[in-house]
Design a protein around this motif. Structure first.
Motif, PDB file in Angstrom:
ATOM      1  N   LYS A 153      10.069   3.693   3.319  1.00 31.60           N
ATOM      2  CA  LYS A 153      11.087   4.589   2.772  1.00 31.60           C
ATOM      3  C   LYS A 153      11.592   5.571   3.831  1.00 31.60           C
ATOM      4  O   LYS A 153      12.795   5.826   3.921  1.00 31.60           O
ATOM      5  CB  LYS A 153      10.542   5.356   1.561  1.00 31.60           C
ATOM      6  N   LEU A 154      10.676   6.107   4.628  1.00 29.93           N
ATOM      7  CA  LEU A 154      11.076   7.031   5.695  1.00 29.93           C
ATOM      8  C   LEU A 154      11.963   6.329   6.728  1.00 29.93           C
ATOM      9  O   LEU A 154      12.972   6.877   7.181  1.00 29.93           O
ATOM     10  CB  LEU A 154       9.847   7.632   6.379  1.00 29.93           C
ATOM     11  N   ARG A 155      11.598   5.096   7.086  1.00 29.10           N
ATOM     12  CA  ARG A 155      12.410   4.331   8.045  1.00 29.10           C
ATOM     13  C   ARG A 155      13.794   4.062   7.479  1.00 29.10           C
ATOM     14  O   ARG A 155      14.790   4.156   8.184  1.00 29.10           O
ATOM     15  CB  ARG A 155      11.708   3.019   8.390  1.00 29.10           C
ATOM     16  N   ALA A 156      13.869   3.736   6.210  1.00 29.30           N
ATOM     17  CA  ALA A 156      15.164   3.487   5.561  1.00 29.30           C
ATOM     18  C   ALA A 156      16.039   4.745   5.637  1.00 29.30           C
ATOM     19  O   ALA A 156      17.233   4.657   5.933  1.00 29.30           O
ATOM     20  CB  ALA A 156      14.964   3.054   4.111  1.00 29.30           C
ATOM     21  N   SER A 193       0.864  -1.189   0.000  1.00 32.69           N
ATOM     22  CA  SER A 193       0.000   0.000   0.000  1.00 32.69           C
ATOM     23  C   SER A 193       0.897   1.236   0.000  1.00 32.69           C
ATOM     24  O   SER A 193       2.057   1.190   0.440  1.00 32.69           O
ATOM     25  CB  SER A 193      -0.901   0.007   1.239  1.00 32.69           C
ATOM     26  N   GLY A 194       0.380   2.326  -0.500  1.00 36.63           N
ATOM     27  CA  GLY A 194       1.137   3.575  -0.545  1.00 36.63           C
ATOM     28  C   GLY A 194       1.605   3.998   0.833  1.00 36.63           C
ATOM     29  O   GLY A 194       2.746   4.453   1.014  1.00 36.63           O
TER      30      GLY A 194
END
Length: 90
Positions: A60-63, A52-53
């Motif tokens: 992506k933010l956690r990465a 899901s988006g």
């Protein structure tokens, strides 16, 4: 980029030089080097994944926060899952 034959010979071996029908140098021939057995076993393959988006954005933010990549997070999670699965089977 076209260069003279003398310049091309200084840049590489004569057998590495490709010329057009007009005799102008076009570039160097690429030679594939055989990969070591360990390198072939560790070669990465592509796959796709549907998320899901909201989940993808959070991932992506956690990465970014952890100074890593989505690829590395997913790969680590899958490897951990597979390792745990083997322990339960034995």
């Amino acid at each position: 980029m076209l260069i003279s034959g003398k310049t091309a010979l200084r840049a590489g071996r004569k057998s590495d030089i490709m010329t057009s029908h007009t005799g102008k140098v076009r570039g160097m021939a690429k030679v594939k080097q055989p990969k070591a057995k360990d390198a072939q076993e560790d070669e990465k393959k592509n796959t796709s994944l549907r998320l899901s988006g909201k989940t993808l954005k959070a991932l992506k933010l956690r990465a970014i926060e952890e100074d890593t990549s989505v690829q590395k997070i997913v790969e680590t999670l899958i490897e951990d899952y597979l390792r745990k699965s083997r322990k339960k089977v034995r």
